[in-house]
Design a protein around this motif. Sequence first.
Motif, mmCIF file in Angstrom:
data_model
loop_
_atom_site.group_PDB
_atom_site.id
_atom_site.type_symbol
_atom_site.label_atom_id
_atom_site.label_comp_id
_atom_site.label_asym_id
_atom_site.label_seq_id
_atom_site.Cartn_x
_atom_site.Cartn_y
_atom_site.Cartn_z
ATOM 1 N N THR A 186 0.859 -1.186 0.000
ATOM 2 C CA THR A 186 0.000 0.000 0.000
ATOM 3 C C THR A 186 0.892 1.232 0.000
ATOM 4 O O THR A 186 1.760 1.374 0.865
ATOM 5 C CB THR A 186 -0.919 0.021 1.227
ATOM 6 O OG1 THR A 186 -1.855 -1.054 1.134
ATOM 7 C CG2 THR A 186 -1.687 1.337 1.303
ATOM 8 N N VAL A 187 0.667 2.102 -0.979
ATOM 9 C CA VAL A 187 1.449 3.329 -1.107
ATOM 10 C C VAL A 187 0.628 4.491 -0.552
ATOM 11 O O VAL A 187 -0.567 4.614 -0.849
ATOM 12 C CB VAL A 187 1.828 3.602 -2.575
ATOM 13 C CG1 VAL A 187 2.672 4.869 -2.682
ATOM 14 C CG2 VAL A 187 2.579 2.413 -3.161
ATOM 15 N N GLN A 218 4.086 11.783 -9.513
ATOM 16 C CA GLN A 218 4.177 10.649 -8.596
ATOM 17 C C GLN A 218 3.268 9.507 -9.038
ATOM 18 O O GLN A 218 3.682 8.346 -9.081
ATOM 19 C CB GLN A 218 3.808 11.083 -7.180
ATOM 20 C CG GLN A 218 4.895 11.817 -6.433
ATOM 21 C CD GLN A 218 4.523 12.056 -4.978
ATOM 22 O OE1 GLN A 218 3.399 12.449 -4.675
ATOM 23 N NE2 GLN A 218 5.467 11.838 -4.087
ATOM 24 N N LEU A 242 4.343 5.784 -10.096
ATOM 25 C CA LEU A 242 3.885 4.625 -9.327
ATOM 26 C C LEU A 242 3.079 3.653 -10.188
ATOM 27 O O LEU A 242 3.111 2.439 -9.961
ATOM 28 C CB LEU A 242 3.048 5.094 -8.138
ATOM 29 C CG LEU A 242 3.850 5.833 -7.042
ATOM 30 C CD1 LEU A 242 2.923 6.553 -6.075
ATOM 31 C CD2 LEU A 242 4.739 4.833 -6.284
ATOM 32 N N GLN A 283 5.369 1.063 -12.007
ATOM 33 C CA GLN A 283 6.241 0.204 -11.209
ATOM 34 C C GLN A 283 6.247 -1.238 -11.723
ATOM 35 O O GLN A 283 5.203 -1.781 -12.125
ATOM 36 C CB GLN A 283 5.800 0.216 -9.745
ATOM 37 C CG GLN A 283 5.986 1.541 -9.043
ATOM 38 C CD GLN A 283 7.452 1.890 -8.878
ATOM 39 O OE1 GLN A 283 8.254 1.095 -8.395
ATOM 40 N NE2 GLN A 283 7.803 3.100 -9.309
ATOM 41 N N PHE A 333 1.568 -1.743 -7.190
ATOM 42 C CA PHE A 333 1.063 -1.526 -5.843
ATOM 43 C C PHE A 333 -0.306 -2.163 -5.689
ATOM 44 O O PHE A 333 -1.014 -2.413 -6.663
ATOM 45 C CB PHE A 333 1.020 -0.032 -5.510
ATOM 46 C CG PHE A 333 0.178 0.801 -6.437
ATOM 47 C CD1 PHE A 333 -1.213 0.845 -6.321
ATOM 48 C CD2 PHE A 333 0.776 1.566 -7.437
ATOM 49 C CE1 PHE A 333 -1.980 1.616 -7.160
ATOM 50 C CE2 PHE A 333 0.011 2.337 -8.283
ATOM 51 C CZ PHE A 333 -1.362 2.367 -8.152
ATOM 52 N N LEU A 347 -3.265 2.636 -3.367
ATOM 53 C CA LEU A 347 -2.541 3.908 -3.294
ATOM 54 C C LEU A 347 -3.485 4.944 -2.712
ATOM 55 O O LEU A 347 -4.572 5.186 -3.250
ATOM 56 C CB LEU A 347 -2.065 4.332 -4.687
ATOM 57 C CG LEU A 347 -1.010 5.437 -4.766
ATOM 58 C CD1 LEU A 347 -0.296 5.394 -6.110
ATOM 59 C CD2 LEU A 347 -1.595 6.830 -4.570
ATOM 60 N N TYR A 391 4.405 1.829 1.852
ATOM 61 C CA TYR A 391 5.418 2.688 1.242
ATOM 62 C C TYR A 391 4.898 4.115 1.308
ATOM 63 O O TYR A 391 3.949 4.462 0.626
ATOM 64 C CB TYR A 391 5.657 2.253 -0.202
ATOM 65 C CG TYR A 391 6.792 2.970 -0.917
ATOM 66 C CD1 TYR A 391 7.857 3.531 -0.230
ATOM 67 C CD2 TYR A 391 6.792 3.048 -2.303
ATOM 68 C CE1 TYR A 391 8.894 4.155 -0.895
ATOM 69 C CE2 TYR A 391 7.837 3.672 -2.997
ATOM 70 C CZ TYR A 391 8.878 4.222 -2.282
ATOM 71 O OH TYR A 391 9.911 4.849 -2.953
ATOM 72 N N ILE A 415 9.529 -0.031 -5.969
ATOM 73 C CA ILE A 415 8.735 -0.926 -5.125
ATOM 74 C C ILE A 415 9.282 -2.342 -5.214
ATOM 75 O O ILE A 415 9.363 -3.061 -4.205
ATOM 76 C CB ILE A 415 7.252 -0.885 -5.536
ATOM 77 C CG1 ILE A 415 6.656 0.505 -5.233
ATOM 78 C CG2 ILE A 415 6.463 -1.968 -4.808
ATOM 79 C CD1 ILE A 415 5.185 0.631 -5.555
ATOM 80 N N SER A 466 10.797 9.341 2.584
ATOM 81 C CA SER A 466 10.132 8.102 2.183
ATOM 82 C C SER A 466 10.471 7.000 3.183
ATOM 83 O O SER A 466 11.571 6.965 3.735
ATOM 84 C CB SER A 466 10.551 7.683 0.772
ATOM 85 O OG SER A 466 11.909 7.305 0.723
ATOM 86 N N PHE A 471 9.693 2.693 3.680
ATOM 87 C CA PHE A 471 9.133 1.412 3.240
ATOM 88 C C PHE A 471 9.264 0.466 4.423
ATOM 89 O O PHE A 471 10.365 0.161 4.879
ATOM 90 C CB PHE A 471 9.899 0.875 2.029
ATOM 91 C CG PHE A 471 9.240 -0.307 1.373
ATOM 92 C CD1 PHE A 471 8.380 -0.128 0.301
ATOM 93 C CD2 PHE A 471 9.460 -1.596 1.830
ATOM 94 C CE1 PHE A 471 7.754 -1.206 -0.313
ATOM 95 C CE2 PHE A 471 8.842 -2.689 1.234
ATOM 96 C CZ PHE A 471 7.989 -2.496 0.160
#
Length: 915
Positions: free
Chosen positions: A163-164, A177, A181, A184, A188, A191, A244, A257, A326, A328
């Motif tokens: 989960t972002v 962004q 994302l 990636q 993900f 988000l 993240y 990711i 950031s 993670f």
Amino acid sequence: MWQMKGDYDQKDSVFRDFKDVYKRKPTNRILSISAALTCLQCFFALYGTVLLFHMSPSVELMAASDGSTFWAGQIARQWKNWMTTAAYRASLNHLPPVPLAKSDVCEREEINFEQKKSTDKRMIGFKTSLFNEVMSFQQKSRGCETLDELMALPSSSAGAKVTVIVNHYQRKTLCAQLDALLEQTHPFHNLWVLAFGSPQQDQLRSIVETYNDSRITFVGSTYDFKYYGRFQLALQTVGADFVYMLDDDMIPGKRMIEIMAHIGATDKYRNSVLGSIGRILPFRQKDFTFPSYRKFGSKEAGIYLPDPAYNIVVDRIVQVDFLSSSWFISADLIRSLFIERPFTFVTGEDLHLSYLLQKYMNGGSYVVPVDPRNKETWGDSEHRLAYVSETTVIHKDIVQVRDNQWWRTMSRGYVTQWAAMNPQKSDVIFYADTLDEVRALAPLILKFRATPGKKAFVAVTGAPSCPCEEAATILGWSPASCHERRFKIFNFEIRGDSRDKTKLDPSFINEVFASMKGLMRIHGPSLIMTTNTIAPSVREALTLAVRTINATLVELPPSAVPYSLWIPDIRSVALHYWNNIKISISIITQTRPASLRRLLNSLTNAHYLGDKIGITFNMDSKVDSETLLAIHAFNWPHGPKTVKRRIIQGGLIRAVSESWYPASDDDFGLLLEDDIEVSPFYYMWLKYALLAYHYDPTVHLPELNAIALYTPRVVEVVKERPRWNGTDFFKMIHPNTPYLHQLPCSWGALFFPQRWREFYKYMGMRFTENPKDNLVQIPHSRTNGWQASWKKFLIDMMYLRGYVTLYPNFPNQTSFSTNHMEPGAHINASDNVVKHNREDFVVPLLYEDFQPLLPKQKLPPASKLPVLNLFNIPTTLKGLKSAGAKLGQDVLRCEKTAVVTVDPITGEPQKCSTF
């Protein structure tokens, strides 16, 4: 049959009716309905065409040869324009807006300057040198992998759900962004776009809606939940393996990711938080303080990683003190951020997370390496975004708040990279849970702090049970000591109260344990000292802490603290063995119940420093009933009580020799006959001497056989028994100096385990009731004629092998034990022709603290202790061995330059060793 025919007739009738209706001329009503349906069908066809065009703006409708789609395209374009206008008008009328295209809502951050680069060669040297020092230490201590090496580690990241969470306020980076994302290589799971109190909340919501992705959710609020809000929301990531979190200036590369999930699912980094930017906090300066983490211009100011301004690139994973921009992290570890209440909610969530993750989860914070040639591996693909607009960390007030925060975390067990790279060594950390405990420990705390070469710190629970400022005042320190960066008192600031709980409180235990564990890793104390009145939860926490970090927990009774001021004079390496020492008391008794009660009363009232002491009663077969009743009624509050009684009368030699045998090399035996009385300070003398002369690894005194409580007034082995006064004899050195004497003490002495095993074997080899049959004849010693006496055999062994006893020496032979000269096996016995004058043997007991009486108020070094031979003549340890070797009467025949040495476990004679 008839039924079927009837059915067919009915159906045929219906069909005929339908044909009749069909053949009729249409009425006006039917024509109107048909026209309406036809128009409605055309409208839906046109709407479908326009809708397809509107949903696919990049596809142009090409004109067919018959021009049919040309008009459809024109109509669709006109429809789109009309809809856009309608949406605008609808927004004015507060109607639900029509979704807009990305091009209508997305903005890009303008960066019209080059990456900042330093030209300060001095600072470049400082930063590079510190970075290399950190990497060298970490490479040796734990190993620092490159990106390729990390990706080669076994990992369980396949299928991991991430989960972002992106947090926005007023930057123009959301579309960049989201695009990054969505590209990636490891997609993900969800988000969440957060906008708390943002002035651009409507625009940010429109951007999310424009992307029209069910995995992307907008979460907005008019209230600003600030820095902790996103982490609180992260607690709701049900079903996610990792979270993240990104600040609005982070544009991750397309492999980010994938890389983070792989590393986070390895065994080595599973319990960690990973990021792309981090900071190593400042190192301690020469004045023992820590500078601000925003300080520039000094080598101790810490480093920012990676730092393009100083050409510092992270090409190997590096542990930092906290991460920025950031994070993670495993979804399960998010909760660790809320174990302790944050110092402030205004800022500092980044440091708070790293601090608590390390403190309670043993997890680290790591900056993940990149491939400099491949931006897909970068977590921060446009570092210049950090310089576009002002951030909170450059404001003076915010910097001060953050500084106070990390200084306070170091007081609560946060092991920074400085602490890990520069482990300290201290003597003791005192722990107090109440102000009464601070008062009780104060004399010892201040003595430690005043002793040259000693390092001592104080840790307090904090409010409400032990406010730090009040504790400092009790110690005579300024309340500001609780906030100084030159640490001497650590404030845990625990909000719970251990004494409100009738049972162990797991939360309280965990917080004290984690804080103490960190402090012990930083400062490396040999001892953790507290009082034996601490609450059960505190005791449990401290016990866990000393087991985790190799240290010793000492719980002193408050009443004993004022008389324990000798403890700072012991080396830390010896103090570490404080709890190893096991002293057991063996009492030989038979028919003197009144004397026994006097001895037991004096033993009970002595100071035992909180130690557990076992007591054993050794009775011969002829013990009287009153003595048995006295032993049965006696309650020993300091440890276990054991009672032994012989079936066959053995006499004093067997009673003594069989009364005790050591169970280990740390087991010491105090042998007492029942007509002895002891001083309240006898145990402190024994413990002090053991730590100073036996457990100190810098002291080599293998000749030490025992520690006496008694100071003799006569030369016992000379026939005339002349009087002797130690204070007069040693006045040129110091009147009260302790000394080493070849004579063993039978009126209160602590015997060493290895030497007692040796004596036990020796006496078994030499025992004879007829003194004329004894091969050992010490020149000029009246002991040669003694009948079966355990002390005679011990004198012989000590003389032959050069062993000594440590004796106290105070004015008027004041001692830690005295003999009341009451009738027994030897004194006033019918077969004993030697008369004993009480004034020659009964000495006064010490009822005051003995430490101030010692030379320089402490035990002298072992090398400075005077040595006397059996006849009270000054000599040396080597001289004693030489005299024994010349006699040549030991169980093994040795040269005149050698003495017998034995196996330390069995006591068996092994060989002759030169001296």
